[in-house]
Design an enzyme around this catalytic site. Structure first.
Site, short mmCIF file in Angstrom:
data_model
loop_
_atom_site.label_atom_id
_atom_site.label_comp_id
_atom_site.label_asym_id
_atom_site.label_seq_id
_atom_site.Cartn_x
_atom_site.Cartn_y
_atom_site.Cartn_z
N MET A 54 0.84 -1.19 0.00
CA MET A 54 0.00 0.00 0.00
C MET A 54 0.88 1.24 0.00
SD MET A 54 -3.00 -1.37 0.03
CE MET A 54 -3.96 0.11 0.30
N GLU A 55 0.39 2.30 -0.62
CA GLU A 55 1.17 3.51 -0.79
C GLU A 55 1.63 4.11 0.54
OE1 GLU A 55 0.80 7.81 -3.13
OE2 GLU A 55 -0.67 6.23 -3.45
#
Length: 286
Positions: A54-55
């Site tokens: 995930m970013e």
């Protein structure tokens, strides 16, 4: 209709199509929404060794609940580790990510994406519309070993040349990506609401590979702005399996990403869906 006569909607088909693009053992940089649902469905079906990233910096989460943003607690559930955004993107530049799942406002026949500006009659400095920009999309498109693009099929979006290259695909085709200093990677597919495009291994130009049920080649050609190449044998996009539908509907039981449910979301029904999907998804961990 799917294989066993159970109805499914278009968004559920996109989730299943995205899931099929992922191989077991892939490290996947997945954005929130249909791409992340596709990654979760893949992990819970044919790709149990998939590692999502995930970013926000979470690596390897296995959430019990739907993720609505990169700051959600569910982003870190059962994760291998949580690190920083800059460290995650640094790892990506080192070539550690197999798949990047991205979208944009425009795409062209070489898979270049624009999420910066729509020019209209203007230019970069005076565009008709100014868009959010790259975020992490340029990094993903430049460094992932392959990218999967998702966006609706509309003539104004599918151009012979995008107004601005925010995220590089195969640039001008052939070996132009390599000449630009991007020796690997590039888009593998464009998944739309009507069909799936893939890329010629020599020219790097997008061609029509697969039609969703009920869609015609002429309908696709009418919605792209270049002379579209078509595979010698155009496939029919496989429908979601029962297993894929069940898992999609457990994770997104309120239809937030698959049935326009976000507009009806309240705190109370959000908490209810989190608790129910948490209980149901734990069955997959036993």
């Amino acid at each position: 209709m799917n294989n066993n006569g159970t109805g499914y909607n278009l968004q559920e088909l996109l989730v299943a199509a995205s899931a099929r693009e992922i191989n077991d053992g892939d490290v996947v940089f997945a954005g929130v929404g249909v791409p992340l649902l596709g990654a979760l469905v893949a992990k819970l079906t044919h790709a149990p060794n998939l590692i999502m990233a995930m970013e926000s910096g979470s690596i390897g989460p296995f959430p019990y609940r739907i993720i609505l943003g990169i700051g959600d607690n569910s982003c870190v559930e059962n994760s291998i580790c949580t690190t920083s955004l800059w460290r995650l993107f640094s790892d990506q530049q080192c070539g550690f990510f197999d798949v990047g799942m991205i979208g944009g406002a425009q795409v062209d026949k070489y898979g270049n994406l624009n999420s910066t500006a729509i020019y209209g009659e203007g230019d970069y400095h005076r565009p008709a519309s100014r868009l959010p920009g790259s975020g992490g999309a340029n990094d993903i498109a430049s460094s992932a070993r392959r990218t999967i693009i998702t966006l609706p099929l509309e003539k104004r979006r599918f151009l012979e040349r995008v107004d601005y290259i925010t995220s590089p695909g195969y640039i001008d085709g052939y070996n132009s990506r390599e000449k630009a200093g991007l020796p690997s990677g590039g888009p593998a597919s464009i998944i739309t609401n009507k069909c799936i495009f893939r890329f010629d291994p020599e020219t790097r130009e997008a061609y029509l590979d697969s039609l969703h049920e009920g869609i015609t080649v002429d309908e696709i050609k009418a919605n792209v702005s270049w002379d579209l190449k078509v595979a010698p044998v155009v496939k029919t996009t496989p429908p979601p399996t029962d297993e894929q539908l069940i898992i999609t509907r457990i994770v997104d039981r309120a239809g937030i990403y698959t049935n326009g449910g976000l507009k009806n979301l309240t705190f109370e029904n959000y908490m209810d869906l989190l608790e129910k999907s948490h209980d149901d998804l734990q069955l997959f961990f036993k």
